[in-house]
Design a protein around this motif. Structure first.
Motif, PDB file in Angstrom:
ATOM      1  N   CYS A 101       0.990  -1.060   0.175  1.00  0.00           N
ATOM      2  CA  CYS A 101      -0.007   0.077   0.011  1.00  0.00           C
ATOM      3  C   CYS A 101       0.843   1.258  -0.022  1.00  0.00           C
ATOM      4  CB  CYS A 101      -1.026  -0.052   1.176  1.00  0.00           C
ATOM      5  SG  CYS A 101      -1.764   1.692   1.449  1.00  0.00           S
ATOM      6  N   CYS A 103      -0.306   4.999   5.155  1.00  0.00           N
ATOM      7  CA  CYS A 103       0.949   4.124   4.916  1.00  0.00           C
ATOM      8  C   CYS A 103       2.275   4.706   4.707  1.00  0.00           C
ATOM      9  CB  CYS A 103       0.640   2.927   3.922  1.00  0.00           C
ATOM     10  SG  CYS A 103      -0.446   1.734   4.680  1.00  0.00           S
ATOM     11  N   CYS A 133      -4.833   2.469  -0.982  1.00  0.00           N
ATOM     12  CA  CYS A 133      -5.335   2.116   0.263  1.00  0.00           C
ATOM     13  C   CYS A 133      -6.225   0.711   0.490  1.00  0.00           C
ATOM     14  CB  CYS A 133      -6.449   3.281   1.204  1.00  0.00           C
ATOM     15  SG  CYS A 133      -6.622   2.450   2.879  1.00  0.00           S
TER      16      CYS A 133
HETATM   17  S1  FES Z   1      -3.776   0.401   4.088  1.00  0.00           S
HETATM   18 FE1  FES Z   1      -2.273   1.844   3.274  1.00  0.00          FE
HETATM   19  S2  FES Z   1      -3.264   3.599   3.636  1.00  0.00           S
HETATM   20 FE2  FES Z   1      -4.880   2.273   4.098  1.00  0.00          FE
END
Ligand code: FES
Ligand SMILES: Cc1cc2nc3c(=O)[nH]c(=O)nc-3n(C[C@H](O)[C@H](O)[C@H](O)COP(=O)(O)O)c2cc1C
Ligand code: SF4
Lengths: 395, 168
Positions: free
Chosen positions: B84, B89, B125
């Motif tokens: 991600c 993240c 995400c």
């Molecule tokens: S899982 Fe990486 S920003 Fe939501």
């Protein structure tokens, strides 16, 4: 203000793998109560509660149900939107993991209210790891208990499929492109039949509303936004996670008191398309009328660049644009180009003007909410942190 | 180009074994997903075969396959690594994790190892950022991943070849 758990009432209390545990905590009582009411009585109770959709737009749920219930069709459908694609949101996942039966009960009451026999739960592909548990829980519950059939449909990885009309295209097995509207789903939704589509969290409010009544519900929250909201808090905080607070709670209480943010520079509320609130405005109350979206709250401390934040957000939309309309497909690419040029210190002052102008055009001319909201963080960071942009202009 | 056309006309080998239970147009998306899983990818032969089986045009199947990020044309690696890269993240160092995956596997973002064992893509995400950064390998989710964890995680999915370590 402490947390107030309505939507998350069973999380950590009921064993999500045991229907017995759910029953022992009052499970299915609201559904039984609803079945003793006429569908229209259920609709009116939800309408009176003032419940508004938690998927981002805050549309009155009771009104949506009423429109669909009164709309003629061969079949009526309920869709539970579990596509949860907004950057930084995981509250629906938390609910699916911790209280699947509570969600099924809410869906079943919706089906009773609008006269649907089938409901679809559209699960984003990224949540495939929840599928096994959900199917087990569904099988354990059974159609007879629910009075309807709930079918799980998996997505295949596309943010825009969270948008209701694109989601319906996807359930129909097609490319998930947004439809031109009107007509709206309560009249012509899934297979052009009357359809109610609600977010997971919205449907989690139905059981407590039926159980305790609309009058009770209206005592919680703030004016036009009764009830609570589940927020997903991430970023520069000590305690990231899901927090449920009444509407109207100040942003500071959520991010500082509950999540433990320090040295805040800005908070983006509502995911990549969310509004950027500078630290000076942390007293902003959390309502649909101020900032909200689906409740993703990303905290940025003093070390973070706002131009970088806007660039990351625009990158997201440039990738997720479905490409159907020009202002979004091309606009996001151009925004990204302008932002990247600035970041590389080769931009001019006119580029900043172009960012502003293009943002305005996109907001009014894009076909669906994705494109319309894509420039939000550019506009907000320009307004509150304009100096950061100008300091990047090539001298 | 000529080769591809020949491929398009050839009878798809899986057609008779997998076609029966999916008949409604609504199941086309999940069917394409199944085929991709079973065949480790979608060749032009597969796409044409699906179109014939469902009575739709090949371009419609192609349109679906290229729309969704969990689908795609061409061969797919046996193990799909997704890192991600969205803001929450990022704020927790996903760049370092992505760089370590690239180093260990010896491929760049979007790349597939020559022997088809692993592929890497950075994605938006995945709803696991309460403990960022998050990555997935196939259908498994890993939260709170540090660069130092990467090699351990990946080695659960088979021998790792081709990375910088291997060359060193
Ligand atoms: S899982 Fe990486 S920003 Fe939501
Ligand atoms: C680009 C885009 C993405 C969306 N993604 C989601 C989503 O992931 N989950 C969701 O519940 N609603 C999402 N929505 C909102 C839905 O279109 C729809 O308004 C919502 O599901 C209605 O449910 P509610 O009234 O209960 O909020 C999205 C909207 C847009 C424009
Ligand atoms: S605004 Fe973007 S996502 Fe929405 S229809 Fe237009 S191109 Fe597609």
């Amino acid at each position: 203000m402490p947390e107030c758990r309505i939507v998350l009432r069973n999380c950590g209390i009921v064993d999500p793998a045991s229907i017995e545990s759910y029953r022992a905590h009052g499970g299915f009582q609201a559904l039984r109560k609803a079945k003793q009411l006429t569908p229209d009585q259920v609709v009116q109770e939800v309408k009176r509660s003032g419940l508004r959709g938690r998927g981002g737009a805050g549309f009155p749920t009771g009104m949506k149900w009423e429109l669909a219930a009164r709309s003629p069709g061969e079949a009526h459908y309920v869709i539970c939107n579990a596509d949860e694609g907004e950057v930084g949101t995981f509250k629906d996942r938390y609910i699916l993991q911790n209280d699947p039966y509570g969600l099924f009960e809410g869906i079943a009451i919706a089906c009773h209210a609008i006269g649907a026999r089938t409901a679809y739960l559209y699960l984003r592909a990224e949540y495939h790891h929840l599928l096994g548990q959900l199917l087990r829980a569904l099988k354990e519950t059974g159609d007879a208990e629910l009075g309807c059939h709930i079918e799980v449909r998996e997505g295949a990885g596309a943010y825009v499929c969270g948008e209701e009309s694109a989601l319906m295209e996807s359930i129909e097995g097609k490319r998930g492109e947004a439809r031109y509207r009107p007509p709206f789903p309560p009249n012509h939704g899934l297979w052009q039949e009357p359809t109610v589509i609600n977010n997971v969290e919205t449907l989690m409010n139905i059981v407590p509303i039926i159980q305790n009544g609309a009058d009770w519900y209206k005592t919680i929250g703030s004016g036009p936004c009764p009830g609570t909201k589940a927020f997903s808090v991430t970023g520069d905080v000590e305690r990231p996670g899901v927090y449920e607070v009444p509407f109207g709670t100040a942003l500071a209480e959520l991010v500082v008191d509950l999540a433990g943010a320090v040295n805040v520079k800005a908070v983006q509320v509502g995911g990549a398309s969310g509004r950027v609130v500078p630290a000076a405005k942390l007293d902003t109350p959390l309502t649909f009328e101020t900032v909200l979206g689906a409740g993703a709250v990303v905290v940025l401390d003093a070390s973070r660049s706002m131009v970088e934040l806007a660039t990351q957000n625009v990158t997201f939309f440039a990738e997720e644009s479905c490409g159907k309309c020009v202002p979004c497909r091309e606009g996001n690419q151009i925004l990204l180009h302008l932002l990247t040029t600035l970041q590389q210190r080769s931009g001019k002052e006119q580029d900043i003007d172009a960012l502003r102008e293009l943002s305005e055009v996109m907001m009014i001319s894009c076909l669906c909410g994705l494109g319309q909201a894509a420039p939000n963080s550019v506009v907000d960071t320009l307004e509150h942190f304009g100096d950061e942009y100008y300091s990047m202009v090539r001298r | 180009m000529a080769n591809e056309d020949a491929g398009l006309r050839k009878q798809p080998s899986w057609y008779f074994t997998t076609a029966e239970p999916h008949k409604s147009r609504n199941d086309l998306l999940s069917f394409i997903k199944d085929v991709q899983r079973q065949r480790n990818g979608l060749s032009s032969e597969d796409i044409h075969g699906i179109a014939v089986a469902w009575g739709v045009t090949a371009s419609e199947v192609y349109g679906i396959a290229t729309f969704y990020s969990y689908l795609g044309t061409g061969p797919r690696a046996r193990n799909v690594v997704r890192v991600c890269k969205s803001t929450p993240c990022c704020l927790k160092g996903c760049d370092r994790v992505a760089a370590e995956v690239e180093r260990v596997l010896g491929i760049a973002d979007g790349g597939v190892q020559a022997d088809g064992s692993f592929s890497l893509s950075t994605v938006n995400c995945i709803g696991e950022c309460d403990r960022a950064p998050a990555i997935t390998v196939n259908e498994d989710v890993y939260q709170g991943v540090a660069a130092a964890d990467v090699r351990n995680i990946l080695s659960k999915y088979g021998a790792i070849q081709g990375g910088e370590d291997a060359r060193a």
